[in-house]
Motif scaffolding. Structure first.
Motif, PDB file in Angstrom:
ATOM      1  N   TYR A  75      36.324  45.711  52.284  1.00 51.44           N
ATOM      2  CA  TYR A  75      35.013  45.237  52.728  1.00 51.44           C
ATOM      3  C   TYR A  75      35.117  44.817  54.188  1.00 51.44           C
ATOM      4  O   TYR A  75      36.000  44.041  54.563  1.00 51.44           O
ATOM      5  N   VAL A 107      33.362  49.368  51.398  1.00 46.36           N
ATOM      6  CA  VAL A 107      32.012  48.848  51.628  1.00 46.36           C
ATOM      7  C   VAL A 107      31.938  48.439  53.094  1.00 46.36           C
ATOM      8  O   VAL A 107      32.598  47.487  53.523  1.00 46.36           O
ATOM      9  N   ASP A 125      29.752  46.965  55.924  1.00 46.23           N
ATOM     10  CA  ASP A 125      28.563  46.119  56.068  1.00 46.23           C
ATOM     11  C   ASP A 125      28.051  46.206  57.500  1.00 46.23           C
ATOM     12  O   ASP A 125      28.579  45.572  58.411  1.00 46.23           O
ATOM     13  N   LEU A 161      26.056  49.036  53.850  1.00 43.49           N
ATOM     14  CA  LEU A 161      25.000  48.050  53.635  1.00 43.49           C
ATOM     15  C   LEU A 161      24.098  48.029  54.869  1.00 43.49           C
ATOM     16  O   LEU A 161      24.586  47.947  56.000  1.00 43.49           O
ATOM     17  N   LEU A 193      28.617  35.522  53.343  1.00 44.69           N
ATOM     18  CA  LEU A 193      29.125  36.886  53.422  1.00 44.69           C
ATOM     19  C   LEU A 193      30.517  36.934  52.797  1.00 44.69           C
ATOM     20  O   LEU A 193      31.356  36.061  53.041  1.00 44.69           O
ATOM     21  N   GLY A 194      30.763  37.938  51.992  1.00 48.48           N
ATOM     22  CA  GLY A 194      32.045  38.053  51.300  1.00 48.48           C
ATOM     23  C   GLY A 194      32.048  37.453  49.920  1.00 48.48           C
ATOM     24  O   GLY A 194      32.955  37.729  49.114  1.00 48.48           O
ATOM     25  N   VAL A 204      31.255  37.306  46.168  1.00 50.16           N
ATOM     26  CA  VAL A 204      31.019  38.415  45.235  1.00 50.16           C
ATOM     27  C   VAL A 204      29.657  38.316  44.562  1.00 50.16           C
ATOM     28  O   VAL A 204      29.223  39.275  43.908  1.00 50.16           O
ATOM     29  N   GLU A 222      26.951  37.511  46.491  1.00 46.28           N
ATOM     30  CA  GLU A 222      25.988  37.803  47.557  1.00 46.28           C
ATOM     31  C   GLU A 222      25.299  39.121  47.222  1.00 46.28           C
ATOM     32  O   GLU A 222      25.960  40.095  46.819  1.00 46.28           O
ATOM     33  N   TYR A 226      23.866  41.923  48.440  1.00 45.31           N
ATOM     34  CA  TYR A 226      24.263  43.265  48.862  1.00 45.31           C
ATOM     35  C   TYR A 226      25.653  43.627  48.370  1.00 45.31           C
ATOM     36  O   TYR A 226      25.879  44.706  47.822  1.00 45.31           O
ATOM     37  N   LEU A 227      26.616  42.730  48.603  1.00 40.72           N
ATOM     38  CA  LEU A 227      27.987  43.011  48.192  1.00 40.72           C
ATOM     39  C   LEU A 227      28.078  43.122  46.680  1.00 40.72           C
ATOM     40  O   LEU A 227      28.770  44.007  46.153  1.00 40.72           O
TER      41      LEU A 227
END
Length: 481
Positions: free
Chosen positions: A228, A266, A268, A340, A425-426, A428, A430, A432-433
């Motif tokens: 990621y 992934v 972003d 993303l 962010l980051g 799990v 969140e 989008y992720l």
């Protein structure tokens, strides 16, 4: 007079759009390129206008659509925008939304390298309630080490006032950009509504160099090793540096991904409005499946005059930018890549999506991207007599399959919208992720936190403004008429 140029230097950059939001290049934020002020230029302005016109006629992508007899009595800023192809016609998705000019070429160049006067915040704007004229903003991310970071602001914070004034549709643009010192009054979500608190964070903007590589992680789920990367602008290195330290950081990350056996990726780019093509090529070359320096990443098309000169000089091969051979490439382990996106994902970010599509499935998660399939260069006066700098569109890009059909943006494979109450962010959970992880692991419904806050009308974001959304404030006025 013939203006000399070099094909490779023209091709080297695809930069972000209007750039007015963070660079502070207009003293009055209400005066955008959509509302140029007409006036009689001084003699010095006339020389600037002549310089603008000469260069635009030579290299502007739509030079055949420029006015035959432009009004040179306009001041330089308004004169430049009067030359742009169908600039004010919002019904035309192919129009020029991206070219811009600044009074200081030095400030223009530094902003393209991520150095500018900023608090370090990127935010998203909402109406406080449907039908209201009150505005709030939520913090999307904070640049590490920036004034906002030092003041304790973080992703997810809700701003309801600036310098003691409530944000409204009529004042939020000027309040968010005009002062040097900002007192951010924070709110919170309570029973599904935004309420003000007594918390105030004071931040003084300063010239700051951002590091675009914000976050990288590896998640292990069964046999899946998921890399990621949050990457927020295509910048090789700090302003004025001859060492591409940010590109080198990307190489280090992909070396780690490769060593750890990453087999899903992934990427972003939801807050990435573009940047240098040189960095885009490097990143794509570490992702693409089966790519090397013989494969086309993208091809450029200039205006007819430039294309004819290129052909006459036998330089047509220079229209093609190929992938690079990178030992850090993890493409052999990937069957696809997840990207993303938001409306602020633009330019070099979209080039990544378009350039990788011929070589592997690219699954986008989020919102439709900005829609910038064209590139620009920085033009300044080498003699030093004219201090202005401009960033006109000079080429259109096509991938290895000759595709360039994203002037209205890439529609997401899986549509998602960031909620008001965002997770770090980051994390799990969140949105989008979590959606990407669910697709990768086959876990079905993404594990997403239940408290996402009220659903409020979205006005836009500072990221979209950086991507070229200079019409954001005008659209807002239309919304509230």
């Amino acid at each position: 007079m013939k203006i000399s140029w070099n094909v490779q230097s023209l091709a080297w950059m695809v930069v972000v759009g209007a750039g007015l939001w963070l660079s502070g290049c207009t003293k009055d934020p209400a005066v955008t390129p959509d509302s140029p002020v007409k006036g009689t230029p001084a003699k010095a302005d006339q020389s600037v206008n002549n310089w603008i016109l000469e260069n635009m006629r030579a290299v502007y992508y739509w030079n055949d659509k420029m006015p035959a007899s432009p009004d040179t009595t306009l001041e330089p800023n308004a004169f430049f925008y009067s030359l742009l192809y169908d600039y004010t016609n919002k019904a035309n998705p192919e129009r020029d939304r991206f070219s811009w000019i600044q009074e200081s070429a030095a400030e223009l160049k530094s902003s393209l390298s991520g150095e500018e006067k900023t608090t370090g915040l990127e935010v998203k704007y909402y109406l406080r309630a449907s039908g209201s004229t009150d505005v709030i903003s939520t913090v999307l991310y904070v640049l590490p080490g920036s004034p906002a970071d030092k003041a304790g602001l973080k992703r997810g914070d809700i701003i309801t006032t600036i310098n003691g004034q409530k944000l409204t549709t009529s004042n939020y643009a000027s309040l968010a950009t005009d002062p040097t010192t900002f007192r951010y009054g924070l709110g919170r979500i309570e029973s599904g509504k935004i309420v003000d608190t007594q918390t105030v964070k004071t931040v003084t903007a300063e010239v700051f160099q951002q590091n675009p590589v914000l976050l990288d992680s590896v998640y292990v789920v069964g046999t899946k090793r998921i890399g990621y990367l949050v990457y927020n602008q295509f910048i090789p290195g700090p302003n004025g540096s001859t060492t591409p330290v940010y590109d080198q950081k990307l190489e280090q990350i992909f070396s780690k991904f490769k060593a750890l056996g990453v087999n899903e990726l992934v990427l972003d780019l939801r807050y990435n409005p573009g940047g240098y093509v040189s960095s885009s090529v490097k990143l794509a070359s570490m992702i693409g499946k089966g790519v090397d320096n013989t494969k086309t990443y993208y091809r450029m098309e200039y205006n007819k005059n430039v294309m004819a000169e290129i052909a006459s000089e036998g330089q047509t091969d220079n229209l093609i930018t190929r992938f690079q051979y990178k030992v850090q490439n993890i493409g052999a382990n990937l069957s696809r890549v997840f990207v993303l996106t938001t409306g602020g994902t633009a330019s070099a970010s979209e080039l990544i999506i378009n350039g990788l599509k011929p070589f592997m499935p690219v699954i986008t998660i989020g919102e439709t991207t900005y829609g910038k399939n064209v590139g620009s260069i920085t033009i300044s006066d080498d003699s030093g007599k004219i201090r202005w700098g401009m960033q006109p569109i000079v080429f259109k890009s096509f991938n290895a399959l000759n595709q360039s059909d994203y002037s209205t943006g890439f529609t997401p494979t899986i549509a998602k919208t960031e909620p008001l109450a965002v997770k770090p962010l980051g994390d799990v959970e969140e949105v989008y992720l979590a959606t990407a992880l669910a697709q990768i692991t086959g876990a079905g419904t993404a594990r997403i936190g239940t408290d996402q806050g009220p659903q409020l009308p979205v006005l836009g974001s500072s990221v979209e403004r950086r991507a070229g959304g200079s019409n954001m404030f005008d659209d807002l006025k239309t919304l509230n008429r």
